[in-house]
Design an enzyme around this catalytic site. Structure first.
Site, PDB file in Angstrom:
ATOM      1  N   ARG A  99       0.813  -1.210   0.000  1.00  0.00           N
ATOM      2  CA  ARG A  99       0.000   0.000   0.000  1.00  0.00           C
ATOM      3  C   ARG A  99       0.850   1.264   0.000  1.00  0.00           C
ATOM      4  O   ARG A  99       0.550   2.240  -0.703  1.00  0.00           O
ATOM      5  CB  ARG A  99      -0.956  -0.017   1.200  1.00  0.00           C
ATOM      6  CG  ARG A  99      -1.874   1.202   1.331  1.00  0.00           C
ATOM      7  CD  ARG A  99      -2.500   1.654   0.021  1.00  0.00           C
ATOM      8  NE  ARG A  99      -3.186   0.577  -0.695  1.00  0.00           N
ATOM      9  CZ  ARG A  99      -3.502   0.642  -1.990  1.00  0.00           C
ATOM     10  NH1 ARG A  99      -3.178   1.702  -2.702  1.00  0.00           N
ATOM     11  NH2 ARG A  99      -4.112  -0.366  -2.574  1.00  0.00           N
ATOM     12  N   LYS A 134       1.052  25.162  -3.832  1.00  0.00           N
ATOM     13  CA  LYS A 134      -0.181  24.538  -3.355  1.00  0.00           C
ATOM     14  C   LYS A 134      -0.004  23.025  -3.337  1.00  0.00           C
ATOM     15  O   LYS A 134      -0.563  22.282  -4.151  1.00  0.00           O
ATOM     16  CB  LYS A 134      -1.363  24.967  -4.220  1.00  0.00           C
ATOM     17  CG  LYS A 134      -1.640  26.466  -4.115  1.00  0.00           C
ATOM     18  CD  LYS A 134      -2.734  26.909  -5.059  1.00  0.00           C
ATOM     19  CE  LYS A 134      -2.973  28.411  -4.944  1.00  0.00           C
ATOM     20  NZ  LYS A 134      -3.989  28.902  -5.909  1.00  0.00           N
ATOM     21  N   LYS A 166       2.100  39.759  -3.045  1.00  0.00           N
ATOM     22  CA  LYS A 166       0.712  39.541  -3.409  1.00  0.00           C
ATOM     23  C   LYS A 166      -0.153  40.633  -2.796  1.00  0.00           C
ATOM     24  O   LYS A 166       0.340  41.560  -2.151  1.00  0.00           O
ATOM     25  CB  LYS A 166       0.275  38.142  -2.973  1.00  0.00           C
ATOM     26  CG  LYS A 166       1.194  37.043  -3.541  1.00  0.00           C
ATOM     27  CD  LYS A 166       0.646  35.664  -3.345  1.00  0.00           C
ATOM     28  CE  LYS A 166      -0.414  35.372  -4.365  1.00  0.00           C
ATOM     29  NZ  LYS A 166      -0.876  33.966  -4.315  1.00  0.00           N
ATOM     30  N   GLU A 194       2.443  40.271  -7.957  1.00  0.00           N
ATOM     31  CA  GLU A 194       1.100  39.966  -8.442  1.00  0.00           C
ATOM     32  C   GLU A 194       0.362  41.265  -8.710  1.00  0.00           C
ATOM     33  O   GLU A 194       0.271  42.128  -7.837  1.00  0.00           O
ATOM     34  CB  GLU A 194       0.354  39.144  -7.391  1.00  0.00           C
ATOM     35  CG  GLU A 194      -1.094  38.819  -7.762  1.00  0.00           C
ATOM     36  CD  GLU A 194      -1.823  38.135  -6.626  1.00  0.00           C
ATOM     37  OE1 GLU A 194      -1.703  36.906  -6.515  1.00  0.00           O
ATOM     38  OE2 GLU A 194      -2.500  38.844  -5.846  1.00  0.00           O
ATOM     39  N   ASP A 215      -2.809  38.333 -12.507  1.00  0.00           N
ATOM     40  CA  ASP A 215      -3.715  37.445 -11.782  1.00  0.00           C
ATOM     41  C   ASP A 215      -5.153  37.578 -12.234  1.00  0.00           C
ATOM     42  O   ASP A 215      -5.725  38.678 -12.258  1.00  0.00           O
ATOM     43  CB  ASP A 215      -3.617  37.763 -10.280  1.00  0.00           C
ATOM     44  CG  ASP A 215      -4.376  36.761  -9.428  1.00  0.00           C
ATOM     45  OD1 ASP A 215      -4.221  35.541  -9.672  1.00  0.00           O
ATOM     46  OD2 ASP A 215      -5.093  37.181  -8.514  1.00  0.00           O
TER      47      ASP A 215
END
Length: 278
Positions: A99, A134, A166, A194, A215
């Site tokens: 597994r 991410k 950002k 950004e 963006d």
């Protein structure tokens, strides 16, 4: 190639999670200690393969004498039904490691497969596909290896290797220009900014941005932004990019397109391990 990755530590931690304090009680109870099995790992999907060496490491850890033959290499695009690996060794060891090995190769091959689909969509446009941060905590190095295997290029590996300013940074710093100036004053070599509106482009460039992340802009706006930038710095499109929209985005002339769903949303590849008495 997987770099900056401690294979031994990963295998140890993963097996410890699965074995817990009591070990594989099923195999210990059901399988004779001297039983042998041969097995073939195969794919039930058409996939781009990633993670085979890691899968093999699980089997080798529990049976160092196991015979393992890798039938394809990471990065290979293979059809449904393709055999990926043959193994032979201790039945208890192979069943215990099964597994952990499959989870790893299914997850990484799923990411590589989805990435390759995105790469195929932008062939000939000149745009480069990027991944993002991410990723599942603790698995970033592996997941970014999988995106490279699928044909993408890695974006930042972490918070340390480039500044990315950002909207929240801009809000706290008091504006795009001020945020960039502070990053420049800190002697940061790469400063990605950004921008979510055209009027932020010139202040960011004037202050010293080295790349602009455009963006959530639709293609007509992106095309205008790329024209305005005029090649002064590389441009990157990001936000809500899908397989259906990426070609139109790439054709606007952006240098890069970053896609979070490569690691966030890739389904696991359907890969199995079928055993037969040796």
């Amino acid at each position: 190639m997987i770099t900056d990755f401690d294979m031994d530590a990963f295998v140890t931690a993963t097996l410890a999670e699965d074995l817990g304090p009591g070990g594989d009680v099923t195999s210990q109870a059901v399988i004779p200690a001297d039983a042998r099995f041969a097995a073939v790992m195969d794919t039930r999907d058409a996939i781009t393969v990633a993670g085979l060496e890691i899968a093999a490491a699980f089997f080798r850890r529990l049976d160092p004498a196991a015979t393992i033959e890798l039938l394809v290499t990471d990065g290979a695009r293979v059809d449904k039904g393709t055999n990926l690996m043959r193994i032979e060794g201790s039945a208890r060891a192979l069943l215990t490691a099964e597994r952990s090995a499959l989870n790893t190769v299914q997850h990484l091959s799923g990411i590589a497969t989805l990435t390759a689909r995105y790469v195929d969509k932008i062939v000939g446009t000149g745009a480069t596909l990027l991944d993002t941060r991410k990723t599942i905590p603790g698995l970033r190095v592996l997941e970014k290896y999988a995106t490279r295997t699928g044909g993408a290029r890695n974006h930042r590996m972490g918070l340390w290797d480039a500044a990315m300013i950002k909207d929240n940074h801009v809000a706290v710093a008091g504006g795009v220009g001020e945020a960039v100036r502070r990053a420049r004053a800190a002697a940061i070599a790469e400063i990605i900014v950004e921008v979510d509106s055209i009027d932020q482009i010139e202040p960011a460039l004037a202050a010293g941005a080295t790349r602009l992340l455009l963006d959530n802009m639709p293609p007509p706006v992106l095309r205008g932004a790329v024209t305005l930038v005029g090649g002064r710095v590389p441009t990157e499109a990001s936000g809500g990019v899908t397989l259906e929209t990426i070609r139109a985005i790439a054709e606007t002339g952006v240098n890069f397109i970053s896609v979070g769903r490569l690691t966030q949303s890739a389904p696991a590849a359907d890969i199995g391990l079928d055993f037969a008495l040796a």
